[in-house]
Design an enzyme around this catalytic site. Structure first.
Site, short mmCIF file in Angstrom:
data_model
loop_
_atom_site.label_atom_id
_atom_site.label_comp_id
_atom_site.label_asym_id
_atom_site.label_seq_id
_atom_site.Cartn_x
_atom_site.Cartn_y
_atom_site.Cartn_z
CB SER A 145 -0.96 -0.04 1.19
OG SER A 145 -1.93 0.97 1.10
CG ASP A 302 -2.11 3.86 -1.93
OD1 ASP A 302 -2.86 3.61 -2.89
OD2 ASP A 302 -2.18 3.26 -0.84
CG ASP A 304 -2.66 -0.59 -2.84
OD1 ASP A 304 -2.34 0.54 -2.42
OD2 ASP A 304 -3.42 -1.35 -2.21
CG ASP A 306 -5.62 1.01 -1.05
OD1 ASP A 306 -4.65 1.78 -1.23
OD2 ASP A 306 -5.66 0.19 -0.10
#
Length: 572
Positions: A145, A302, A304, A306
């Site tokens: 993340s 970010d 990834d 999310d």
């Protein structure tokens, strides 16, 4: 765990030509480094693993990833679920993400479990979407993340598309612990798996389905939007680049710009100190491009994709960073207003927010007749509440938390920075058509619903000693039972350590304390579940923006003073 003994076991078990062996030999004679790598097994918590990449039991490596995957395979095979429903696997741009995803695919396939594997990086929300679209039993995403570049992680999802929690999480953790890190696990090579049909490669068809879902979340027709609004986007070298650009191009935004230095994958994140859009420094390059393009809105996701953060033009040639409470409130108001105007707002709509999220979004929801439910921090908890509220007869409307995460739609049961980013662009275009900038919209909300201020402070305390200090701080607050913090008198203390049930909100145990002082003023404290941090959340309401900010600062100072009194021997 005896760190030195475990270290020597690893040296004896790992072949001398293995890079991990050379890495371990390099720290021979360094007890501090050995202890940090081997004082514990990397914790399976917050829906999976997360840690620094490297050799050791407290690191992300092929041994820890392999054991975790075998535990998941064991749990699926013993759960009564059909293994042919499969597991969806995705990964982001980080070091070793692809290798870890392929290792997981090989072990699952070797255990007779079907695998749906993305061939290149994809955003976390698409993984959650794909699980539900396919009807898979589980999902795995190799990502850390927003953590620093040294980290990687292993997020696990269940068949509802949400991160695992409760009985599933506990069951998988127990299955993992039954294996040794040096056990031999059945594997099927990627090629063998593809030939046998045990491994199926996902691609453009799933990408298209996810983007179509995002399009369906749009609230306004083209005639209601000024799509010339200038917007700058940065994926921070992560997985959001392709889907976000595609989505905005298809929606016809004429002045959508991407930060060129941060457009392509870069596991070292060389242009930012940390790939965390919650930190305003992540916007440095976006601000530079924004000033050049006179952008109204800056968006960052970010690695990834999310998490999503926003900066808006301040009217003076600069930009103002919005925290997650503000961004969530803007989206809640825009969605509620739009759906009410269209007649599509369900009479039984419900919003879910974390216990440390501010009250502005809640106030807006109540104005529109939307029920509000509380959840523990993290989207495994927020989206994990969806089945419960549906059983109660509610329709999911929105979910968010203060740490720049929101889930605008029910089909993605995790933070969705791509869909939320698209909706923010639409919002900016909608208000631009009406002669309003985003700062005007935020001010309108404050005037209508009351001014608030919020701040989140994280104290980083690494390693075994840091973990002990964090525990000591929580114990001091819990056992000290303070009835005041400076001039702020405690009206209610909520300790979530044994769970919480008031008949409306039902929450499992969590190491969180919340002190409510009335009049819209409170603070909460908890250890992070993914990083070596203890987090403090301050929230205050006031008659003006300045009054609210002053109260929040005064409260923060009072909490710091109380902590020094509770732990006089500690440097806090």
């Amino acid at each position: 765990m005896d760190a030195q003994k475990t270290y020597k076991t690893w040296l004896s078990e790992i072949p001398e030509n293995d890079p991990m062996y050379l890495e371990l030999k390099a720290i021979e004679g360094n007890p501090e480094e050995i202890n940090d790598r081997f004082y514990q097994d990397i914790a399976f918590g917050t829906a999976g693993l997360r840690g620094i990449c490297g050799a050791g039991t407290n690191r992300m490596n092929e041994r820890t990833v392999g054991r975790a995957t075998q535990g998941i395979a064991d749990y699926i095979l013993s759960s009564g679920e059909d293994p042919d429903r499969g597991v969806v696997i995705a990964y982001d741009c980080r070091h070793h993400s692809r290798e870890f995803s392929e290792l997981a695919a090989q072990i699952l396939a070797g255990n007779g479990i079907r695998v749906y594997l993305f061939p290149s990086l994809r955003p976390t929300p698409e993984l959650s979407f794909a699980i539900r679209k396919i009807g898979a039993v589980s999902g795995i995403n190799m990502t850390a993340s927003h953590n620093p570049k040294e980290y990687n992680g292993y997020k696990v999802y269940w068949k509802d598309g949400a991160q695992i929690s409760g009985e599933v999480s506990d069951g998988i953790a127990a299955a993992i612990q039954r294996h040794d890190l040096f056990d031999k696990f059945a594997e099927s090579s990627i090629g063998e798996g593809v030939r046998s049909g045990r491994i199926l490669m996902l691609g453009e068809e799933m990408d298209r389905a996810y983007l179509d879902y995002c399009h369906l979340m749009a609230q306004r027709d083209d005639a209601e939007l000024d799509r010339s609004v200038p917007v700058v986007y940065t994926p921070l070298n992560g997985a959001g680049s392709v889907p976000m650009q595609t989505l905005m191009r298809e929606r016809g935004f004429e002045n959508f710009f991407i930060v060129p230095q941060q457009k392509d994958p870069d596991p070292d994140f060389t242009t930012v100190p940390f790939p965390n859009p919650e930190n305003p420094k992540a916007f440095d390059l976006a601000e530079k491009l924004g000033k050049e393009k006179r952008a109204e809105l800056l968006i960052a996701t970010d690695p990834d994709s999310d998490r999503m953060a926003v900066e808006i033009a301040d009217g003076n040639g600069g930009y103002r960073f919005l925290n997650g409470n503000q961004t969530g409130a803007l989206l809640i108001f825009y969605l509620a207003m739009s759906e009410k105007e269209k007649g599509t707002l369900p009479a039984n709509a419900a919003m879910i927010q974390s216990i440390v999220t501010g009250d502005l979004g809640k106030t807006i929801c109540r104005d529109y007749g939307i029920e509000v439910f509380q959840a523990l921090t993290g989207f495994k908890n927020i989206c994990g509440q969806i089945p419960r509220i549906e059983k109660l007869g509610y329709t999911y409307f929105f979910g968010y938390e203060e740490s720049i995460g929101c889930a605008p739609g029910e089909q993605v049961r995790d933070k969705d920075g791509i869909c939320a980013g698209m909706l923010l662009c639409e919002m900016a275009a909608f208000y631009r058509k009406r002669g309003m900038a985003m700062r005007d919209v935020l001010e309108m909300l404050y005037r209508k619903y009351g001014y608030t201020a919020e701040e989140q402070v994280s104290i980083v305390l690494k390693g075994q000693e840091g973990a002990a200090k964090i525990a000591e701080m929580m114990t001091a607050f819990r056992e000290g039972k303070p009835d005041h913090f400076g001039k702020f008198r405690v009206r209610r203390t909520t300790d979530y350590i044994a769970g919480y049930d008031d008949g409306h909100d039902i929450l499992p145990p969590s190491n969180v304390l919340k002190f409510d002082f009335g009049d819209g003023i409170w603070f909460a404290v908890r250890p992070s579940g993914t990083e070596p941090k203890i987090k403090f959340y301050y929230y205050a309401a006031g008659g003006s923006r300045q009054a609210a900010e002053d109260l929040a600062e005064e409260l923060k100072a009072a909490v710091n003073e109380k902590l020094r009194n509770l732990l006089p021997e500690r440097d806090v």
